[in-house]
Design an enzyme around this catalytic site. Structure first.
Site, PDB file in Angstrom:
ATOM      1  N   ASP A  17       0.810  -1.223   0.000  1.00 57.38           N
ATOM      2  CA  ASP A  17       0.000   0.000   0.000  1.00 57.38           C
ATOM      3  C   ASP A  17       0.842   1.271   0.000  1.00 57.38           C
ATOM      4  O   ASP A  17       0.434   2.310   0.534  1.00 57.38           O
ATOM      5  CB  ASP A  17      -0.963   0.008   1.208  1.00 57.38           C
ATOM      6  CG  ASP A  17      -1.876  -1.195   1.220  1.00 57.38           C
ATOM      7  OD1 ASP A  17      -2.222  -1.666   0.118  1.00 57.38           O
ATOM      8  OD2 ASP A  17      -2.234  -1.670   2.307  1.00 57.38           O
ATOM      9  N   GLY A  19       1.490   2.977  -2.583  1.00 56.39           N
ATOM     10  CA  GLY A  19       1.070   3.856  -3.677  1.00 56.39           C
ATOM     11  C   GLY A  19       1.652   3.376  -5.007  1.00 56.39           C
ATOM     12  O   GLY A  19       1.859   4.175  -5.930  1.00 56.39           O
ATOM     13  N   LYS A  20       1.861   2.070  -5.117  1.00 53.42           N
ATOM     14  CA  LYS A  20       2.439   1.507  -6.348  1.00 53.42           C
ATOM     15  C   LYS A  20       1.519   1.774  -7.553  1.00 53.42           C
ATOM     16  O   LYS A  20       1.991   2.109  -8.635  1.00 53.42           O
ATOM     17  CB  LYS A  20       2.638  -0.018  -6.199  1.00 53.42           C
ATOM     18  CG  LYS A  20       3.611  -0.392  -5.073  1.00 53.42           C
ATOM     19  CD  LYS A  20       3.703  -1.891  -4.886  1.00 53.42           C
ATOM     20  CE  LYS A  20       2.430  -2.518  -4.324  1.00 53.42           C
ATOM     21  NZ  LYS A  20       2.082  -2.109  -2.944  1.00 53.42           N
ATOM     22  N   GLY A  21       0.199   1.608  -7.312  1.00 52.04           N
ATOM     23  CA  GLY A  21      -0.760   1.807  -8.399  1.00 52.04           C
ATOM     24  C   GLY A  21      -0.647   3.210  -8.967  1.00 52.04           C
ATOM     25  O   GLY A  21      -0.591   3.396 -10.195  1.00 52.04           O
ATOM     26  N   LYS A  22      -0.576   4.195  -8.100  1.00 53.84           N
ATOM     27  CA  LYS A  22      -0.458   5.599  -8.545  1.00 53.84           C
ATOM     28  C   LYS A  22       0.826   5.807  -9.342  1.00 53.84           C
ATOM     29  O   LYS A  22       0.819   6.443 -10.407  1.00 53.84           O
ATOM     30  CB  LYS A  22      -0.503   6.507  -7.314  1.00 53.84           C
ATOM     31  CG  LYS A  22       0.335   7.761  -7.395  1.00 53.84           C
ATOM     32  CD  LYS A  22      -0.447   8.997  -7.812  1.00 53.84           C
ATOM     33  CE  LYS A  22       0.500  10.125  -8.189  1.00 53.84           C
ATOM     34  NZ  LYS A  22       0.238  11.374  -7.567  1.00 53.84           N
ATOM     35  N   GLY A  44      -4.525  -4.440  -3.804  1.00 54.56           N
ATOM     36  CA  GLY A  44      -5.528  -3.407  -4.055  1.00 54.56           C
ATOM     37  C   GLY A  44      -4.773  -2.149  -4.448  1.00 54.56           C
ATOM     38  O   GLY A  44      -4.170  -1.512  -3.605  1.00 54.56           O
ATOM     39  N   HIS A  45      -4.731  -1.858  -5.752  1.00 57.90           N
ATOM     40  CA  HIS A  45      -3.959  -0.719  -6.248  1.00 57.90           C
ATOM     41  C   HIS A  45      -4.929   0.371  -6.696  1.00 57.90           C
ATOM     42  O   HIS A  45      -5.716   0.165  -7.622  1.00 57.90           O
ATOM     43  CB  HIS A  45      -3.045  -1.152  -7.400  1.00 57.90           C
ATOM     44  CG  HIS A  45      -2.020  -2.176  -6.979  1.00 57.90           C
ATOM     45  ND1 HIS A  45      -1.134  -2.740  -7.847  1.00 57.90           N
ATOM     46  CD2 HIS A  45      -1.739  -2.703  -5.768  1.00 57.90           C
ATOM     47  CE1 HIS A  45      -0.341  -3.587  -7.187  1.00 57.90           C
ATOM     48  NE2 HIS A  45      -0.707  -3.591  -5.924  1.00 57.90           N
ATOM     49  N   GLN A 226       1.993  -6.050  -3.116  1.00 52.86           N
ATOM     50  CA  GLN A 226       2.474  -6.140  -1.714  1.00 52.86           C
ATOM     51  C   GLN A 226       3.784  -5.351  -1.580  1.00 52.86           C
ATOM     52  O   GLN A 226       3.965  -4.383  -2.296  1.00 52.86           O
ATOM     53  CB  GLN A 226       2.640  -7.596  -1.270  1.00 52.86           C
ATOM     54  CG  GLN A 226       1.331  -8.363  -1.137  1.00 52.86           C
ATOM     55  CD  GLN A 226       0.794  -8.902  -2.437  1.00 52.86           C
ATOM     56  OE1 GLN A 226       1.487  -9.582  -3.169  1.00 52.86           O
ATOM     57  NE2 GLN A 226      -0.453  -8.619  -2.742  1.00 52.86           N
ATOM     58  N   THR A 241       3.205 -12.553   2.743  1.00 54.47           N
ATOM     59  CA  THR A 241       2.358 -13.192   1.751  1.00 54.47           C
ATOM     60  C   THR A 241       3.123 -14.397   1.193  1.00 54.47           C
ATOM     61  O   THR A 241       4.234 -14.690   1.662  1.00 54.47           O
ATOM     62  CB  THR A 241       1.906 -12.191   0.658  1.00 54.47           C
ATOM     63  OG1 THR A 241       0.890 -12.809  -0.138  1.00 54.47           O
ATOM     64  CG2 THR A 241       3.068 -11.746  -0.226  1.00 54.47           C
ATOM     65  N   THR A 303      -9.678  -5.040   1.717  1.00 58.81           N
ATOM     66  CA  THR A 303     -10.514  -5.548   2.804  1.00 58.81           C
ATOM     67  C   THR A 303     -11.176  -4.455   3.631  1.00 58.81           C
ATOM     68  O   THR A 303     -12.011  -4.747   4.481  1.00 58.81           O
ATOM     69  CB  THR A 303      -9.661  -6.408   3.766  1.00 58.81           C
ATOM     70  OG1 THR A 303      -8.597  -5.581   4.256  1.00 58.81           O
ATOM     71  CG2 THR A 303      -9.080  -7.628   3.071  1.00 58.81           C
ATOM     72  N   ARG A 307      -5.434   0.460   8.495  1.00 60.66           N
ATOM     73  CA  ARG A 307      -3.996   0.166   8.462  1.00 60.66           C
ATOM     74  C   ARG A 307      -3.351   0.792   9.690  1.00 60.66           C
ATOM     75  O   ARG A 307      -3.691   1.907  10.063  1.00 60.66           O
ATOM     76  CB  ARG A 307      -3.356   0.769   7.203  1.00 60.66           C
ATOM     77  CG  ARG A 307      -3.898   0.188   5.910  1.00 60.66           C
ATOM     78  CD  ARG A 307      -3.399   0.990   4.701  1.00 60.66           C
ATOM     79  NE  ARG A 307      -3.934   0.474   3.446  1.00 60.66           N
ATOM     80  CZ  ARG A 307      -4.082   1.208   2.339  1.00 60.66           C
ATOM     81  NH1 ARG A 307      -3.736   2.489   2.331  1.00 60.66           N
ATOM     82  NH2 ARG A 307      -4.562   0.669   1.250  1.00 60.66           N
ATOM     83  N   SER A 416       5.424  12.093  -4.739  1.00 54.62           N
ATOM     84  CA  SER A 416       3.982  12.194  -4.967  1.00 54.62           C
ATOM     85  C   SER A 416       3.359  13.003  -3.831  1.00 54.62           C
ATOM     86  O   SER A 416       3.631  12.756  -2.658  1.00 54.62           O
ATOM     87  CB  SER A 416       3.393  10.778  -5.032  1.00 54.62           C
ATOM     88  OG  SER A 416       1.994  10.844  -5.125  1.00 54.62           O
ATOM     89  N   GLY A 418      -0.129  13.805  -3.683  1.00 52.40           N
ATOM     90  CA  GLY A 418      -1.578  13.693  -3.724  1.00 52.40           C
ATOM     91  C   GLY A 418      -1.932  12.495  -4.581  1.00 52.40           C
ATOM     92  O   GLY A 418      -1.069  11.953  -5.280  1.00 52.40           O
TER      93      GLY A 418
END
Ligand code: GDP
Ligand code: IMO
Ligand code: MG
Length: 428
Positions: A17, A19-22, A44-45, A226, A241, A303, A307, A416, A418
């Site tokens: 979490d 911020g890999k997706g961003k 969950g990205h 992850q 994991t 989920t 956090r 980053s 924001g």
């Protein structure tokens, strides 16, 4: 001959979490392919495009950039039911994904009994891991046990039936013992298998496809899920994991050689978070924990669990830099700290025997008893969300980032400020 394209791994450097997706979404602007190399729907990205928010669990975060090819490598455990839900939801939201998503013939199929086992085992375990309940551990157990079912098995229905029977035989007794609803499981299996043909329509040879693209001078991102401290080998075992989340896993999880990788970018949050069980050495006191959780919106994207939050831990990020061979760092969520009057960075751990060490210990249990050694720096107490150039950041924010860079042993390449695509400061 065309020059070889770049191949950049994006890897989480904490407990997920980050911020890999961003970051993948931002960097996808300059690439042709984005591939996931491990994990499954436990990820969950979150990606913000304009006013829209997308949470991606299995489809790579490059999907929101028109034309990018998005691949799921052999290292992934694929929950086909969840995968097509995600796929169809993207189509329903107007994302043109036809022909853009490919799945490795070598990917493992995550079956309904894996999900069921994950939850049941966790419920009855003496030491709970706090898994996402997405079946990840049991699916990788079957893979390592050579009982797994792969996408390629869908090519031959007879063989597929045999593979499934063999895998199920092993778990049937266990499922009965745990009180599984067999009729419900069978229904879920039928639903899964009904999607087989549709999945085969997307199947491809991921390694060769990426290698060919690189030879043609096209650029590739390998998207980690992850984070380093959740890696099966290098993380806080057993609170991890079941896959290799670290950069080494990017080669084995896609089927390219490690020499094809040109860059490894570590994503680090400007503070630390963790969801699930296991030690968090720099965890805040309850009041500060709640304060930062609210400021940073720190609730699990998969989920919804809160956090746990803590100060920046450079013992961990330095370790992550070494394990992953980082060539650069993207620091995220700097803006979340904008209002603090001081910020802290853990530079070392004081062990229960009084010894101070700067190295992340292999003995997870000792991590619960370490006392972080902190450096305290003045906060910047100014909004950073609209800053787009490094020189426009407050002096104290720059000093904080300089110290993170120094202690992590890797250059900061992006900051980053924001969740929006535009809220990024390139460095250098
Ligand atoms: P991932 O699993 O590593 O992709 O991270 P998640 O998406 O689970 O969690 C990161 C959260 O922080 C998401 O809600 C993002 O929209 C958000 N986010 C990412 N970068 C920034 C940032 O720089 N500032 C703020 N305030 N939020 C961010
Ligand atoms: P992204 O990709 C944060 C955690 C779980 C649990 C442990 C094992 O969004 O960063 P699992 O279901 O994988 O067997 O759970 O790992 N975990 C994550 N924590 N971000 C994630 O993914 C995670 N995926 C798994 O909370 O502690
Ligand atoms: Mg996440």
């Amino acid at each position: 001959m065309a020059s070889t394209g770049s191949c950049t791994v994006i890897v989480g450097c904490q407990w997920g979490d980050e911020g890999k997706g961003k970051i993948v979404d931002v960097l996808a602007e300059n690439v042709d392919i984005v591939a996931r190399y491990q994990g499954g729907a436990n990820a969950g990205h979150t990606v913000h495009v304009g006013d829209d928010e997308f949470v991606l669990h299995q489809i790579p975060s490059g999907i929101l950039h028109e034309g990018r090819r998005c691949l799921l490598g052999n290292g992934v455990v694929l929950d086909v039911h969840q995968f097509f839900q995600e796929y169809d939801a993207l189509v329903a939201r107007g994302i043109d994904i036809a022909g853009r998503v490919g799945v490795s013939y070598r990917s493992q199929m995550l079956m309904p009994y894996h999900r069921w086992l994950d939850r049941a085992v966790e419920d009855s375990a003496a030491v709970k891991i706090g898994t996402t309940g997405r079946g990840i551990g049991p699916a990788y157990e079957d893979k390592a046990g050579r009982r797994g079912v792969r996408v390629a098995d869908l090519l031959d229905p007879e063989r597929l039936a045999k593979r499934i029977d063999a895998a199920q035989d092993r778990v049937v007794a266990r499922l009965d013992e745990l009180g599984a609803d067999r009729a419900e499981l069978e229904r879920a299996m039928d639903e899964t298998l009904a999607l087989g043909e549709r999945l085969l329509g997307l199947a491809t040879d991921v390694g060769p496809e990426i290698s060919a693209a690189l030879r043609e001078g096209r650029n590739v991102l390998l998207e980690g899920a992850q984070g380093t401290a959740l890696d099966l080998d290098h993380g806080t075992y057993p609170f991890v994991t079941s896959s290799n989340t670290t950069a080494g896993g990017a080669a084995t999880g896609t089927g390219i050689g490690p020499t094809s990788i040109t860059d490894v970018i570590g994503v680090v949050k400007a503070y630390t978070t963790r969801v699930g069980e296991g030690p968090l050495p720099t965890g805040f006191d309850p009041e500060m924990d709640e304060h930062i959780r609210q400021l940073g919106g720190e609730f699990g994207a998969t989920t919804g669990r809160p956090r746990r939050c803590g100060w920046f831990d450079s013992v961990l990020t330095r370790y992550a830099s070494q394990v992953n061979g980082l060539t650069g760092v993207a620091v995220t969520k700097l803006d979340v700290l904008d209002t603090l009057h001081e910020v802290r960075i853990a530079t070392a751990y004081r062990m229960p025997n009084g010894k101070v060490r700067e190295f992340f210990p292999a003995d997870t249990w000792s991590l619960s008893h370490v006392e972080p050694v902190y450096e305290t720096m003045p906060g910047w107490q100014a909004p950073t969300g609209d800053v787009r150039r490094l020189e426009d950041l407050p002096k104290n924010a720059r000093a904080y980032l300089d110290r993170i860079e120094e202690l992590t042993h890797a250059p900061v390449r992006w900051i980053s400020v924001g969740s929006k695509r535009s809220q990024i400061i390139p460095v250098g």
